[in-house]
Design an enzyme around this catalytic site. Structure first.
Site, PDB file in Angstrom:
ATOM      1  N   ASP A  77       2.201  -3.504   3.568  1.00  0.00           N
ATOM      2  CA  ASP A  77       1.483  -2.231   3.718  1.00  0.00           C
ATOM      3  C   ASP A  77       2.386  -1.086   4.155  1.00  0.00           C
ATOM      4  O   ASP A  77       1.945  -0.152   4.833  1.00  0.00           O
ATOM      5  CB  ASP A  77       0.307  -2.373   4.719  1.00  0.00           C
ATOM      6  CG  ASP A  77      -0.677  -3.429   4.270  1.00  0.00           C
ATOM      7  OD1 ASP A  77      -0.839  -3.597   3.055  1.00  0.00           O
ATOM      8  OD2 ASP A  77      -1.275  -4.084   5.140  1.00  0.00           O
ATOM      9  N   LYS A  98       4.375   0.768  -0.449  1.00  0.00           N
ATOM     10  CA  LYS A  98       5.087   0.449  -1.703  1.00  0.00           C
ATOM     11  C   LYS A  98       4.430   1.122  -2.912  1.00  0.00           C
ATOM     12  O   LYS A  98       5.107   1.672  -3.775  1.00  0.00           O
ATOM     13  CB  LYS A  98       5.127  -1.086  -1.909  1.00  0.00           C
ATOM     14  CG  LYS A  98       5.878  -1.820  -0.804  1.00  0.00           C
ATOM     15  CD  LYS A  98       5.778  -3.325  -0.930  1.00  0.00           C
ATOM     16  CE  LYS A  98       4.415  -3.889  -0.636  1.00  0.00           C
ATOM     17  NZ  LYS A  98       3.975  -3.814   0.776  1.00  0.00           N
ATOM     18  N   GLY A 127      -2.573  -4.933  -1.695  1.00  0.00           N
ATOM     19  CA  GLY A 127      -3.384  -3.737  -1.905  1.00  0.00           C
ATOM     20  C   GLY A 127      -2.437  -2.565  -1.846  1.00  0.00           C
ATOM     21  O   GLY A 127      -1.918  -2.241  -0.783  1.00  0.00           O
ATOM     22  N   HIS A 128      -2.130  -1.984  -2.996  1.00  0.00           N
ATOM     23  CA  HIS A 128      -1.151  -0.890  -3.068  1.00  0.00           C
ATOM     24  C   HIS A 128      -1.888   0.414  -3.361  1.00  0.00           C
ATOM     25  O   HIS A 128      -2.523   0.546  -4.400  1.00  0.00           O
ATOM     26  CB  HIS A 128      -0.095  -1.183  -4.143  1.00  0.00           C
ATOM     27  CG  HIS A 128       0.754  -2.379  -3.798  1.00  0.00           C
ATOM     28  ND1 HIS A 128       1.796  -2.807  -4.580  1.00  0.00           N
ATOM     29  CD2 HIS A 128       0.722  -3.225  -2.729  1.00  0.00           C
ATOM     30  CE1 HIS A 128       2.350  -3.868  -4.004  1.00  0.00           C
ATOM     31  NE2 HIS A 128       1.722  -4.140  -2.897  1.00  0.00           N
ATOM     32  N   GLN A 178       3.597  -7.608  -0.395  1.00  0.00           N
ATOM     33  CA  GLN A 178       3.775  -8.079   0.986  1.00  0.00           C
ATOM     34  C   GLN A 178       5.076  -7.496   1.561  1.00  0.00           C
ATOM     35  O   GLN A 178       5.438  -6.398   1.185  1.00  0.00           O
ATOM     36  CB  GLN A 178       3.761  -9.618   1.071  1.00  0.00           C
ATOM     37  CG  GLN A 178       2.376 -10.227   0.786  1.00  0.00           C
ATOM     38  CD  GLN A 178       2.015 -10.308  -0.689  1.00  0.00           C
ATOM     39  OE1 GLN A 178       2.744 -10.858  -1.491  1.00  0.00           O
ATOM     40  NE2 GLN A 178       0.877  -9.756  -1.061  1.00  0.00           N
TER      41      GLN A 178
HETATM   42  P1  GDP Z   1       1.475  -1.017   0.269  1.00  0.00           P
HETATM   43  O1  GDP Z   1       0.695  -2.291   0.312  1.00  0.00           O
HETATM   44  O2  GDP Z   1       2.873  -1.182   0.751  1.00  0.00           O
HETATM   45  O3  GDP Z   1       1.429  -0.336  -1.071  1.00  0.00           O
HETATM   46  O4  GDP Z   1       0.764  -0.046   1.315  1.00  0.00           O
HETATM   47  P2  GDP Z   1      -0.823   0.213   1.485  1.00  0.00           P
HETATM   48  O5  GDP Z   1      -1.294   1.028   0.356  1.00  0.00           O
HETATM   49  O6  GDP Z   1      -1.522  -1.077   1.756  1.00  0.00           O
HETATM   50  O7  GDP Z   1      -0.853   0.979   2.856  1.00  0.00           O
HETATM   51  C1  GDP Z   1      -0.206   2.206   3.028  1.00  0.00           C
HETATM   52  C2  GDP Z   1      -1.271   3.235   3.442  1.00  0.00           C
HETATM   53  O8  GDP Z   1      -0.627   4.377   3.957  1.00  0.00           O
HETATM   54  C3  GDP Z   1      -2.107   3.734   2.277  1.00  0.00           C
HETATM   55  O9  GDP Z   1      -3.391   4.064   2.740  1.00  0.00           O
HETATM   56  C4  GDP Z   1      -1.359   4.987   1.820  1.00  0.00           C
HETATM   57  O10 GDP Z   1      -2.199   5.934   1.161  1.00  0.00           O
HETATM   58  C5  GDP Z   1      -0.888   5.533   3.143  1.00  0.00           C
HETATM   59  N1  GDP Z   1       0.385   6.278   3.125  1.00  0.00           N
HETATM   60  C6  GDP Z   1       1.492   6.043   2.365  1.00  0.00           C
HETATM   61  N2  GDP Z   1       2.493   6.866   2.736  1.00  0.00           N
HETATM   62  C7  GDP Z   1       2.002   7.614   3.747  1.00  0.00           C
HETATM   63  C8  GDP Z   1       2.559   8.629   4.587  1.00  0.00           C
HETATM   64  O11 GDP Z   1       3.731   9.002   4.485  1.00  0.00           O
HETATM   65  N3  GDP Z   1       1.753   9.168   5.540  1.00  0.00           N
HETATM   66  C9  GDP Z   1       0.448   8.772   5.716  1.00  0.00           C
HETATM   67  N4  GDP Z   1      -0.255   9.348   6.672  1.00  0.00           N
HETATM   68  N5  GDP Z   1      -0.104   7.823   4.952  1.00  0.00           N
HETATM   69  C10 GDP Z   1       0.665   7.241   3.991  1.00  0.00           C
HETATM   70  P1  IMO Z   2       0.723  -5.656   0.437  1.00  0.00           P
HETATM   71  O1  IMO Z   2       1.374  -5.942  -0.892  1.00  0.00           O
HETATM   72  C1  IMO Z   2      -0.172  -7.010   4.481  1.00  0.00           C
HETATM   73  C2  IMO Z   2      -0.909 -11.297   5.040  1.00  0.00           C
HETATM   74  C3  IMO Z   2      -2.310 -11.762   5.400  1.00  0.00           C
HETATM   75  C4  IMO Z   2      -1.997 -13.005   6.208  1.00  0.00           C
HETATM   76  C5  IMO Z   2      -0.772 -13.571   5.483  1.00  0.00           C
HETATM   77  C6  IMO Z   2      -1.108 -14.688   4.491  1.00  0.00           C
HETATM   78  O2  IMO Z   2      -0.480  -4.791   0.329  1.00  0.00           O
HETATM   79  O3  IMO Z   2       1.736  -5.169   1.422  1.00  0.00           O
HETATM   80  P2  IMO Z   2      -2.249 -14.721   2.077  1.00  0.00           P
HETATM   81  O4  IMO Z   2      -3.594 -14.208   1.633  1.00  0.00           O
HETATM   82  O5  IMO Z   2      -1.099 -14.113   1.372  1.00  0.00           O
HETATM   83  O6  IMO Z   2      -2.192 -16.216   2.111  1.00  0.00           O
HETATM   84  O7  IMO Z   2      -2.162 -14.255   3.634  1.00  0.00           O
HETATM   85  O8  IMO Z   2      -0.182 -12.490   4.803  1.00  0.00           O
HETATM   86  N1  IMO Z   2      -0.821 -10.473   3.809  1.00  0.00           N
HETATM   87  C7  IMO Z   2      -0.582  -9.154   3.807  1.00  0.00           C
HETATM   88  N2  IMO Z   2      -0.437  -8.293   4.826  1.00  0.00           N
HETATM   89  N3  IMO Z   2      -0.024  -6.589   3.210  1.00  0.00           N
HETATM   90  C8  IMO Z   2      -0.133  -7.449   2.181  1.00  0.00           C
HETATM   91  O9  IMO Z   2       0.154  -7.094   0.910  1.00  0.00           O
HETATM   92  C9  IMO Z   2      -0.469  -8.787   2.456  1.00  0.00           C
HETATM   93  N4  IMO Z   2      -0.677  -9.898   1.675  1.00  0.00           N
HETATM   94  C10 IMO Z   2      -0.886 -10.914   2.529  1.00  0.00           C
HETATM   95  O10 IMO Z   2      -2.995 -10.793   6.147  1.00  0.00           O
HETATM   96  O11 IMO Z   2      -1.570 -12.644   7.501  1.00  0.00           O
HETATM   97 MG    MG Z   3      -1.096  -3.026   1.108  1.00  0.00          MG
END
Ligand code: GDP
Ligand code: IMO
Ligand code: MG
Length: 431
Positions: free
Chosen positions: A13, A16, A40-41, A223
């Site tokens: 998270d 990416k 979840g991207h 991840q």
């Molecule tokens: P990923 O799994 O690495 O793609 O990241 P996620 O989408 O799960 O989580 C990142 C969260 O931070 C999302 O809600 C993005 O919209 C938000 N986000 C990304 N870059 C920034 C930033 O620079 N500032 C803020 N406030 N939010 C951001």
């Molecule tokens: P993105 O790509 C954050 C965590 C779960 C749990 C552990 C194992 O959005 O960064 P799993 O379902 O893979 O067997 O869970 O890994 N986890 C993540 N945490 N971002 C993710 O993906 C994750 N995918 C799995 O919360 O602790």
């Molecule tokens: Mg994510």
């Protein structure tokens, strides 16, 4: 070099999705190399938010080919929902998305097995996303199970029955109720028919031909390094190879083709699910970070655990991945803090200090040793250039660069595509 890798340096998270979308126009192909619907991207542009789970984050650029690689575990039901969501937004994916024939399939019973295994673990549970990731990778390595290429076989349902018979005996052993399976199977077989409208490819050949043609490929990680099955905080990890080397095995490209390794990290740390987290904050400061950063999971909606930036963990991730550039996300979340702490070392119970990330992080029970930085106390979301950023943030970034010996080339100051700043050391452009 033809293949650049972009991956998370922390527990996922990091942002990416946002950065892959921003960088995609520099590439011909964006390819996911591991993980599945546990990811979840999030992407934000033109006032709209999109969350992708299995589809690569280059999908909003129509001229770019998006590839789901062999290292991914694909849930056809989630895939159908994702594609339908994109169609509702006017995005046609049939032309610019292809799937490796070697991509492993998540079956409904993998999800049940995930739930059964977590229930059996009780307090020791991993906190998995319950998407069936662990059981699917278990089957892949046990050499039993189904791949995307199998769905066109006339005996597909017989193959399915064999795998289900295996899963049934395990669920019976757990005493787990699978009375909802028939409904899940109905959705699954409908989703398999839906999947057939996409192009299944020998992605290893497609990608290597693209390399010969001097095309550029961006490998998108899911991840993060600290969730890697080998190098993460085991056993509280995911079941795939989330590190740069995973791009080679997850796509079928040789190490010599890898160029830049972009490592994404948040200006602080978060973690969802169970497991050790040395810099975790259980107080109002942690809550303030959670609220300011909207730190709730994109896949499960769970509140994310929050804490300060962890330099030993970041240096470890740089070492494991050979990170060539660091991209700092969510700097704006720290806009309103008088003091910002950074963990520089861990301290063991006997008082000894280390800068290394222990293999037994949980049992090691390390305490963080902090260095304090002055907060910038200003809103940086409107900043468009590095020069416009406050001097306290420059100091913070300089410390990270000195500690890791890797340049920070991008600073993200908000979720939108437009809220992204490149530093003078960046050798790429963004949209
Ligand atoms: P990923 O799994 O690495 O793609 O990241 P996620 O989408 O799960 O989580 C990142 C969260 O931070 C999302 O809600 C993005 O919209 C938000 N986000 C990304 N870059 C920034 C930033 O620079 N500032 C803020 N406030 N939010 C951001
Ligand atoms: P993105 O790509 C954050 C965590 C779960 C749990 C552990 C194992 O959005 O960064 P799993 O379902 O893979 O067997 O869970 O890994 N986890 C993540 N945490 N971002 C993710 O993906 C994750 N995918 C799995 O919360 O602790
Ligand atoms: Mg994510």
């Amino acid at each position: 070099m033809a293949v650049d890798v972009l991956l998370g340096m922390q527990w996922g998270d990091e942002g990416k999705g946002k950065v892959v979308d921003c960088m995609a126009p520099n590439y011909d192909i964006v390819a996911r190399f591991q993980g599945g619907p546990n990811a979840g991207h999030t992407l934000v542009f033109d006032g709209k938010k999109h969350v992708l789970h299995q589809i690569p984050s280059g999908i909003f650029h129509q001229h770019i080919l998006n590839v789901i690689g062999n290292g991914v575990v694909l849930d056809p039901i989630v895939f159908q929902k994702e594609i339908n969501g994109l169609i509702e937004r006017g995005i046609d994916t049939v032309q610019n998305l292809s799937i490796s024939k070697r991509t492993f399939l998540i079956l409904p019973s993998h999800r049940l097995l995930d739930a059964a295994s977590e229930a059996q673990k009780g307090k020791e549970k991993i906190g998995s996303t319950l998407k069936g990731i662990g059981p699917a990778y278990q089957d892949k390595y046990a050499r039993q199970g189904l791949r995307v290429g199998d769905v066109v076989r006339s005996d597909f349902s017989d193959l399915y029955d064999k795998v289900w018979a295996n899963h049934k005996s395990v669920l019976d052993h757990y005493g787990y109720d699978y009375s909802n399976l028939a409904a899940l199977e109905k959705d699954f077989f409908a989703a398999i028919e839906f999947l057939k409208r996409f192009t299944f490819v020998e992605a290893e050949y497609e990608l290597n031909k693209a390399i010969v043609q001097n095309k550029k490929i961006l490998a998108e990680g899911a991840q993060g390094t600290l969730l890697d099955v080998d190098f993460g905080s085991y056993p509280f990890v995911t079941s795939s190879s989330t590190i740069a080397a995973g791009a080679c095995t997850g796509l079928g490209v040789a190490p010599r083709h890898i160029g830049e390794v972009y490592g994404i990290f948040k200006a602080y740390c978060t973690r969802v699910g169970s497991g050790p987290f040395p810099t975790e904050l259980h107080d109002e400061v942690g809550e303030k970070i959670r609220q300011a950063g909207h730190e709730f999971g994109s896949t499960t909606g769970r509140p994310r655990r929050t804490g300060w930036l962890d330099i030993p963990a970041l240096k470890y991730a740089v070492m494991i991945n050979g990170t060539t550039q660091l991209l700092m996300m969510k700097a704006d979340v720290l806009n309103d803090f008088d003091e910002i702490m950074v963990c520089t070392h861990y301290e063991f119970d006997n008082g000894e200090l280390t800068e290394e990330f222990p293999a037994d992080l949980g049992a090691a029970n390390v305490k963080p040793v902090y260095k304090s930085f002055k907060g910038w106390k200003s809103d940086i979301r409107a900043c468009k250039t590095v020069d416009a950023l406050p001097k306290e943030l420059h100091e913070y970034v300089r410390f990270i660069e000195e500690s890791t010996a890797v340049p920070v080339t991008l600073i993200s100051v908000g979720p939108d595509r437009s809220e992204t700043i490149l530093t003078e050391k960046a050798n790429f452009t963004i949209c």
